[in-house]
Design a protein around this motif. Structure first.
Motif, PDB file in Angstrom:
ATOM      1  N   VAL A 106     -21.278   6.845  -6.459  1.00 35.57           N
ATOM      2  CA  VAL A 106     -20.567   6.639  -5.198  1.00 35.57           C
ATOM      3  C   VAL A 106     -21.562   6.015  -4.210  1.00 35.57           C
ATOM      4  O   VAL A 106     -22.095   6.700  -3.326  1.00 35.57           O
ATOM      5  N   GLU A 108     -21.134   4.353  -1.747  1.00 39.59           N
ATOM      6  CA  GLU A 108     -20.678   4.458  -0.364  1.00 39.59           C
ATOM      7  C   GLU A 108     -21.384   5.576   0.396  1.00 39.59           C
ATOM      8  O   GLU A 108     -21.405   5.582   1.634  1.00 39.59           O
ATOM      9  N   THR A 165      -5.145   6.245  -1.036  1.00 34.36           N
ATOM     10  CA  THR A 165      -5.474   6.515  -2.430  1.00 34.36           C
ATOM     11  C   THR A 165      -6.772   7.312  -2.506  1.00 34.36           C
ATOM     12  O   THR A 165      -7.445   7.543  -1.500  1.00 34.36           O
ATOM     13  N   ASN A 166      -7.144   7.702  -3.715  1.00 36.94           N
ATOM     14  CA  ASN A 166      -8.396   8.435  -3.913  1.00 36.94           C
ATOM     15  C   ASN A 166      -9.598   7.581  -3.516  1.00 36.94           C
ATOM     16  O   ASN A 166     -10.582   8.092  -2.964  1.00 36.94           O
ATOM     17  N   GLU A 167      -9.544   6.284  -3.781  1.00 40.26           N
ATOM     18  CA  GLU A 167     -10.634   5.397  -3.374  1.00 40.26           C
ATOM     19  C   GLU A 167     -10.698   5.279  -1.852  1.00 40.26           C
ATOM     20  O   GLU A 167     -11.791   5.235  -1.270  1.00 40.26           O
ATOM     21  N   ASP A 168      -9.551   5.250  -1.203  1.00 35.33           N
ATOM     22  CA  ASP A 168      -9.534   5.222   0.265  1.00 35.33           C
ATOM     23  C   ASP A 168     -10.209   6.468   0.829  1.00 35.33           C
ATOM     24  O   ASP A 168     -10.902   6.407   1.855  1.00 35.33           O
ATOM     25  N   VAL A 170     -12.702   8.215  -0.383  1.00 34.19           N
ATOM     26  CA  VAL A 170     -14.160   8.110  -0.451  1.00 34.19           C
ATOM     27  C   VAL A 170     -14.695   7.280   0.715  1.00 34.19           C
ATOM     28  O   VAL A 170     -15.701   7.640   1.344  1.00 34.19           O
ATOM     29  N   VAL A 197     -12.753  10.883  -8.168  1.00 36.23           N
ATOM     30  CA  VAL A 197     -13.038   9.457  -8.058  1.00 36.23           C
ATOM     31  C   VAL A 197     -14.071   9.036  -9.098  1.00 36.23           C
ATOM     32  O   VAL A 197     -13.953   7.973  -9.727  1.00 36.23           O
ATOM     33  N   GLN A 200     -12.462   8.559 -12.422  1.00 37.61           N
ATOM     34  CA  GLN A 200     -11.749   7.277 -12.511  1.00 37.61           C
ATOM     35  C   GLN A 200     -12.714   6.112 -12.682  1.00 37.61           C
ATOM     36  O   GLN A 200     -12.465   5.190 -13.470  1.00 37.61           O
ATOM     37  N   ARG A 201     -13.825   6.152 -11.963  1.00 34.75           N
ATOM     38  CA  ARG A 201     -14.774   5.041 -12.046  1.00 34.75           C
ATOM     39  C   ARG A 201     -15.466   4.990 -13.403  1.00 34.75           C
ATOM     40  O   ARG A 201     -15.675   3.908 -13.966  1.00 34.75           O
TER      41      ARG A 201
END
Length: 421
Positions: A106, A108, A165-168, A170, A197, A200-201
């Motif tokens: 992650v 981010e 979404t789950n990405e949003d 993060v 997340v 998924q990645r």
């Protein structure tokens, strides 16, 4: 027998006194008759076999229909152990290590800061996957449950983490301060969202597809997922709430979890909530728990290696960092998505006559389970009431804790603990 249940056996053959085990019936029916609960479903297994499964109360208080044996429940935080198993399946492939920085997966989070005395300060150590898996990564939560900074929880709530979404999520989380330096504070909350997340990645699959392919499908958990097919939604047990007079009424929110309020019962939301989003049945979750008890396998399906189950169910909290909610807990540790009973005689809210090393978790709506490796006992119970799961975390609830009652009765009935069926 449900196709997803365990093979039945007589309680006596499994070391239980049938008469003593039947005390569960009187206790659970007594709580139903007192109006404390609308419906209760409980299963007890030992040595891989089903000793007892009973339902009590009503599927619907409005119609008086009895609780279905195949009732579907919102299992809330009992989603967390499932996410942990998914993470461990990727660990077994060498995709992550305990000492990896979370930023490896992650990026981010590269500029995260800690809020201390109203100021933002840099991290004094990297946030690692060990911290993330043991729920001591430093994130705050949406509610001040064990908070050291309620104003920070208000910031998390205002961030509207679950609207996309789950990405949003993060991206939003990366803009918020941490509550504590990584590895210094157990804080129940958002760690599993980050894990979802990462799953998924690393897998390249949506979270629900990965869980179905790697866990639910192989284990025959046909009624577990983030949504319920429209033709099966009549099986969903409604969620009730106690009012100030301890009278039960239908809860206004019938979503899987309050942060998804507005989602209809059984409807699959856009946001797949890793902390608390799954539906399941007693039978399905019993198979999941039995897989863990059998060291990662069930009916020929190998989900994890024995060493992975052992790691997942070991206390991963750093020395001097207790599991805590409103207060620090004695005698209890935390693994990956599960609490660990380290000292049954002193374990706050989760001890008593239970084997050392037992692991457990529950959901805020009143679902619970534990696996006791010492006595080879599994119990799964399910209820659907607002805050009925509070007792596990030491929070008040105005009527008796049926999970604790079940624990006392089950072990009081285990009169031949050395029996190997």
């Amino acid at each position: 027998m449900s196709p997803t249940s365990l093979p039945p056996a007589s309680p006596a053959s499994l070391g239980f006194s049938p008469e003593r085990l039947d005390r569960l019936d009187d206790a659970m029916r007594g709580e139903i008759d007192a109006g404390h609960y609308a419906a209760i479903s409980v299963a007890v297994a030992r040595c891989g076999k089903l000793a007892k499964f009973r339902t009590y109360g009503c599927q619907s208080l409005e119609t008086g229909a009895p609780l279905r044996e195949d009732a579907i429940f919102r299992i809330a935080s009992m989603t967390k152990p499932v996410i942990a198993v998914a993470m461990m399946s990727l660990y077994e492939e060498g995709r992550w290590q305990l000492d990896d920085p979370v930023t490896k997966f992650v990026p981010e989070f590269a500029d995260l800061k800690v809020m201390r005395d109203g100021r933002l300060v840099p991290l004094d150590r990297p946030m690692t996957m060990r911290h993330l898996m043991a729920s001591c990564a430093g994130f705050a939560f949406l509610v001040p449950m064990g908070s050291t900074n309620p104003k920070l929880d208000e910031m998390y709530l205002a961030a509207d983490l679950f609207s996309g979404t789950n990405e949003d999520m993060v991206a939003k989380l990366a803009r918020l301060p941490l509550e504590a330096q990584p590895g210094t504070l157990f804080r129940y909350g958002l760690q599993q969202e980050v894990q979802g997340v990462i799953i998924q990645r690393l897998s390249g699959e949506p979270l629900d597809a990965f869980l179905e392919r790697r866990i639910f499908g192989p284990l025959g958990m046909t009624d577990t997922g983030f949504g319920v097919a429209p033709k099966e939604r009549e099986r969903i047990a409604p969620r009730y709430a106690l009012d100030e007079n301890l009278k039960l009424g239908l809860a206004a929110d019938q979503s899987p979890f309050p942060v998804l309020a507005g989602t209809a019962a059984g409807e699959k939301p856009t946001y797949l909530l890793s902390i608390a989003g799954l539906y399941s049945t007693v039978q399905d979750y019993l198979r999941f728990a039995q897989m863990l008890a059998d060291r990662g396998t069930l009916d020929g399906a190998r989900i994890l290696a024995p060493s992975s189950v052992k790691l997942m169910t070991s206390d991963l909290l750093p020395e001097g960092v207790p599991l805590r909610f409103l207060q620090p807990f004695a005698g209890v540790g935390y693994g990956m998505g599960v609490g660990i009973v380290l000292d049954p005689a002193h374990a706050d809210f989760n001890g008593g006559a239970i084997g050392a090393g037992s692991y457990y978790w529950g959901g805020v709506h009143g679902t619970w389970f534990w696996v006791d490796p010492v006595n080879d006992v599994i119990v799964v119970g399910m209820v659907q009431q607002v805050d009925a799961g509070n007792a596990m975390t030491g929070r008040p609830y105005p009527v008796p804790d049926i999970r604790g009652m079940a624990r006392s009765i089950v072990y009081g009935a285990l009169v031949e603990p050395d029996t190997q069926a």
